[in-house]
Design an enzyme around this catalytic site. Structure first.
Site, PDB file in Angstrom:
ATOM      1  N   GLU A   1       7.066   0.383  -5.215  1.00 42.56           N
ATOM      2  CA  GLU A   1       5.610   0.155  -5.145  1.00 42.56           C
ATOM      3  C   GLU A   1       5.375  -0.723  -3.930  1.00 42.56           C
ATOM      4  OE1 GLU A   1       3.401   1.471  -7.026  1.00 42.56           O
ATOM      5  OE2 GLU A   1       4.529   2.167  -8.750  1.00 42.56           O
TER       6      GLU A   1
ATOM      7  N   CYS B   1      -2.399  -5.170  -3.145  1.00 49.27           N
ATOM      8  CA  CYS B   1      -1.851  -3.959  -2.533  1.00 49.27           C
ATOM      9  C   CYS B   1      -2.955  -2.934  -2.367  1.00 49.27           C
ATOM     10  CB  CYS B   1      -0.729  -3.411  -3.396  1.00 49.27           C
ATOM     11  SG  CYS B   1      -1.173  -3.326  -5.130  1.00 49.27           S
TER      12      CYS B   1
HETATM   13  P1  NAD Z   1       7.934  -9.108  -0.117  1.00 46.17           P
HETATM   14  O1  NAD Z   1       8.392  -7.749   0.234  1.00 46.17           O
HETATM   15  O2  NAD Z   1       8.038 -10.168   0.896  1.00 46.17           O
HETATM   16  O3  NAD Z   1       8.733  -9.655  -1.402  1.00 46.17           O
HETATM   17  C1  NAD Z   1       8.738  -8.966  -2.632  1.00 46.17           C
HETATM   18  C2  NAD Z   1       9.974  -9.330  -3.439  1.00 46.17           C
HETATM   19  O4  NAD Z   1      11.132  -8.836  -2.768  1.00 46.17           O
HETATM   20  C3  NAD Z   1      10.203 -10.826  -3.633  1.00 46.17           C
HETATM   21  O5  NAD Z   1      10.610 -11.058  -4.960  1.00 46.17           O
HETATM   22  C4  NAD Z   1      11.334 -11.113  -2.651  1.00 46.17           C
HETATM   23  O6  NAD Z   1      12.109 -12.237  -3.014  1.00 46.17           O
HETATM   24  C5  NAD Z   1      12.145  -9.839  -2.775  1.00 46.17           C
HETATM   25  N1  NAD Z   1      13.078  -9.549  -1.688  1.00 46.17           N
HETATM   26  C6  NAD Z   1      12.990  -9.908  -0.379  1.00 46.17           C
HETATM   27  N2  NAD Z   1      14.080  -9.449   0.298  1.00 46.17           N
HETATM   28  C7  NAD Z   1      14.848  -8.779  -0.580  1.00 46.17           C
HETATM   29  C8  NAD Z   1      16.089  -8.073  -0.488  1.00 46.17           C
HETATM   30  N3  NAD Z   1      16.752  -7.960   0.653  1.00 46.17           N
HETATM   31  N4  NAD Z   1      16.597  -7.512  -1.600  1.00 46.17           N
HETATM   32  C9  NAD Z   1      15.924  -7.583  -2.787  1.00 46.17           C
HETATM   33  N5  NAD Z   1      14.761  -8.252  -2.939  1.00 46.17           N
HETATM   34  C10 NAD Z   1      14.218  -8.828  -1.845  1.00 46.17           C
HETATM   35  O7  NAD Z   1       6.401  -8.946  -0.639  1.00 46.17           O
HETATM   36  P2  NAD Z   1       5.323 -10.072  -0.990  1.00 46.17           P
HETATM   37  O8  NAD Z   1       4.870 -10.742   0.260  1.00 46.17           O
HETATM   38  O9  NAD Z   1       5.776 -10.892  -2.137  1.00 46.17           O
HETATM   39  O10 NAD Z   1       4.124  -9.160  -1.558  1.00 46.17           O
HETATM   40  C11 NAD Z   1       3.195  -8.518  -0.768  1.00 46.17           C
HETATM   41  C12 NAD Z   1       3.567  -7.053  -0.549  1.00 46.17           C
HETATM   42  O11 NAD Z   1       3.718  -6.378  -1.798  1.00 46.17           O
HETATM   43  C13 NAD Z   1       2.455  -6.298   0.164  1.00 46.17           C
HETATM   44  O12 NAD Z   1       3.027  -5.415   1.088  1.00 46.17           O
HETATM   45  C14 NAD Z   1       1.765  -5.538  -0.963  1.00 46.17           C
HETATM   46  O13 NAD Z   1       1.044  -4.406  -0.565  1.00 46.17           O
HETATM   47  C15 NAD Z   1       2.941  -5.189  -1.821  1.00 46.17           C
HETATM   48  N6  NAD Z   1       2.508  -4.871  -3.178  1.00 46.17           N
HETATM   49  C16 NAD Z   1       2.550  -3.567  -3.573  1.00 46.17           C
HETATM   50  C17 NAD Z   1       2.088  -3.230  -4.841  1.00 46.17           C
HETATM   51  C18 NAD Z   1       2.095  -1.803  -5.298  1.00 46.17           C
HETATM   52  O14 NAD Z   1       1.985  -1.595  -6.492  1.00 46.17           O
HETATM   53  N7  NAD Z   1       2.214  -0.829  -4.437  1.00 46.17           N
HETATM   54  C19 NAD Z   1       1.612  -4.225  -5.712  1.00 46.17           C
HETATM   55  C20 NAD Z   1       1.615  -5.553  -5.269  1.00 46.17           C
HETATM   56  C21 NAD Z   1       2.069  -5.853  -3.995  1.00 46.17           C
END
Ligand code: NAD
Length: 510
Positions: A263, A297
């Site tokens: 997502e 998102c």
């Molecule tokens: P992010 O990608 O920075 O982090 C998300 C999660 O991934 C965190 O828990 C982080 O610790 C983890 N992470 C980071 N590197 C990783 C790795 N190498 N391996 C495994 N896990 C790792 O996102 P964010 O800034 O927390 O959230 C915002 C983003 O999320 C935006 O792009 C938004 O659109 C998206 N989002 C999407 C949805 C959806 O349903 N499509 C919903 C909410 C947010």
């Protein structure tokens, strides 16, 4: 106004907390995450991160608990999730406050976050009596064929900061009624909310003497996140977050032939037709663009307006933006709180600079703002930029309240502009014209997972399957038949005759 420590103590949260739960709370021995509020930059508390030993403990316990939980009949599993929902109802206000102080959502959106969890628990209860499989006619006499769905095992849910509780429940409550146990790695930017949620859940599981079905491991993505994605013992990783991190996770999990639900980011557009109810369109676009400070998102990032009403609509947008109060999200009347951190403010500023360099025209906002007594908070002005679809920055998701406004002549042109970005999460059209609406929903219409008519790109209900296409990753969570993602499908063929006829009339006599 309550102090941060008063809010924490109402949920039984200490200043130093363990971020590791596996049926008991591990001693907080790992590295610490310091939680500061985006509202004013003030210190709130500390949460320990999982060590590699904690992680091993979590996974081995999860495997054991899964063996017990899968034997509990699904409707009974549903009743446990319902009870968790009931407990969340009682704690909705308190948990909502933690969401607000940790990620800066308004009080109403903070509570909405918990309400969404409650809604998912209701959905999960109903589902627990509806995990159905198909029956298929067999080509062989005295044969019966059907599909059955079997739980996967310990599944992992890695969440983003912006929906710090609800997104986890979309996955976790559905996976739990399916018979899985769930390991949660929350965002380090929203870890306190995860601790608070687990405290509520712990009460319910313990008083029911239930298997421990939910595990928590605070940690960084580059450490804890990578342990999960490279671990063959975890058959499914459901990930919510940005596109670049999603790609990395997808690669890691694919290398070991695991499953993912991705997502990822959105870049959502709303088409505003000259045949719309303009007040409704305005409300839908402003809510979509500014709710959660543009950090959803599903935030409306692009509005594509018919040229006949373009100037009028832009004027109305500017007027509406000038009435929006930005500030401390706990205050009445505030609709836009802070961005999550300083990096987010820098991304906002960079995107605006780039947009102007690439030919955009700033027509509202464009600056960070200082809020009285909250000098260290991360506040920015909601921003409107006149843009054209060819600008590179328009193709990117900037997680901030920046709205790009564009013009179109024909509905087909509007759809082309709409679909021209790499992401495909949510979309909307505001029109009262049946032909335009149907074009938007047709085979050449919106290329997103979510298509809305006369309502905003943001604010989906949990009953539908949620997710998006293209760079958004293709996952589906929450409603409809998204429960199938957390199970494996088995096709069963039974012969109840006295002979062994073979499929395709193959002869194999000996
Ligand atoms: P992010 O990608 O920075 O982090 C998300 C999660 O991934 C965190 O828990 C982080 O610790 C983890 N992470 C980071 N590197 C990783 C790795 N190498 N391996 C495994 N896990 C790792 O996102 P964010 O800034 O927390 O959230 C915002 C983003 O999320 C935006 O792009 C938004 O659109 C998206 N989002 C999407 C949805 C959806 O349903 N499509 C919903 C909410 C947010």
């Amino acid at each position: 106004m309550e102090t941060y420590s008063e809010i924490l103590s109402s949920m039984g949260i200490d200043e130093i907390n363990s971020g590791v739960y596996y049926g008991d709370w591990a001693k907080p021995t790992g590295k610490m995450i310091t939680v500061n509020s985006p509202i004013d930059g003030e210190y709130i508390a500390k949460v320990s991160m999982a060590t590699k030993d904690d992680y091993e403990n979590i996974v081995s316990r999860a495997i054991e608990e899964f063996k017990k939980w899968r034997m509990v009949p699904a409707p009974k599993r549903g009743l446990i999730i319902k009870e968790i929902g009931d407990e969340l109802r009682k704690e909705k206000k308190n948990l909502g406050k933690i969401v607000t102080i940790e990620v800066g959502k308004t009080a109403s959106e903070g509570e909405g976050e918990i309400q969404e969890m409650i809604d998912v628990s209701d959905l999960a209860l109903g589902l627990s009596r509806q995990l159905y499989g198909l029956t298929i006619t067999s080509e062989r006499p005295y044969h019966r064929m059907y599909e059955q769905w079997i739980p996967l095992g310990p599944v992992a849910v890695i969440t983003s900061f912006n929906f710090p509780a609800s997104v986890w429940s979309w996955n976790a409550f559905i996976a739990a009624v399916d018979g899985d146990v769930v390991i949660w790695k929350p965002s380090s930017k929203a870890v306190l909310t995860a601790v608070a949620v687990m405290k509520v859940i712990e009460k319910v599981l313990k008083r029911n003497n239930a298997p421990n079905i939910f595990f928590l491991m605070a940690g960084s993505g580059s450490e804890g996140g990578e342990w999960i994605t490279n671990d063959k013992r975890i058959p499914l990783v459901s990930f919510t977050g940005s596109v670049p991190v999603g790609k990395r996770i997808s690669e890691n999990v694919a290398k070991r032939l695991g499953k993912t639900i991705l997502e990822l980011g959105g870049n959502n557009g709303a088409i505003v037709s000259d045949k719309c109810d303009i007040d409704m369109a305005l409300k839908g676009v402003v809510f979509g663009a500014l709710a959660t400070g543009g950090q959803r998102c599903t935030t409306t990032r692009r509005v594509i307006v018919n040229e006949k009403i373009y100037s009028d609509f832009l004027e109305r947008l500017k007027n509406a933006y000038s009435t929006i109060k930005v500030g401390d999200p706990r205050e009445k009347g505030v609709l836009v709180g802070p961005l999550i951190d300083e990096d987010a403010v820098k991304n906002y500023e960079n995107a605006i600079d780039l947009a102007i360099k690439q030919g955009g025209k700033l027509v509202f906002g464009g600056k960070r703002i200082k809020i009285d007594k909250h000098e260290n908070g991360h506040y920015v002005m909601p921003t409107i930029i006149e843009a054209n679809p060819g600008m590179d920055i328009v193709n990117e998701e900037t997680f901030a309240p920046i709205l790009y406004v564009m013009k179109y002549k024909t509905i087909d042109e509007a759809i082309n502009i709409h679909n021209s970005v790499p992401q495909g999460l949510s979309s909307a059209i505001f029109t009262n014209d049946l032909r335009e609406e149907e074009a938007f929903l047709s085979v050449y219409g919106s290329d997103c997972g979510l298509a809305n008519v006369n309502t905003s790109t943001a604010g989906a209900e949990i009953g539908g399957a949620f997710g998006g296409e293209k760079d958004t990753g293709g996952g589906r969570e929450s409603g409809s038949d998204a429960w199938k993602y957390y199970m494996r499908r088995q096709t069963v063929t039974k012969n109840w005759g006295n002979t062994l006829p073979l499929a395709q009339d193959v002869v194999f006599d000996f």
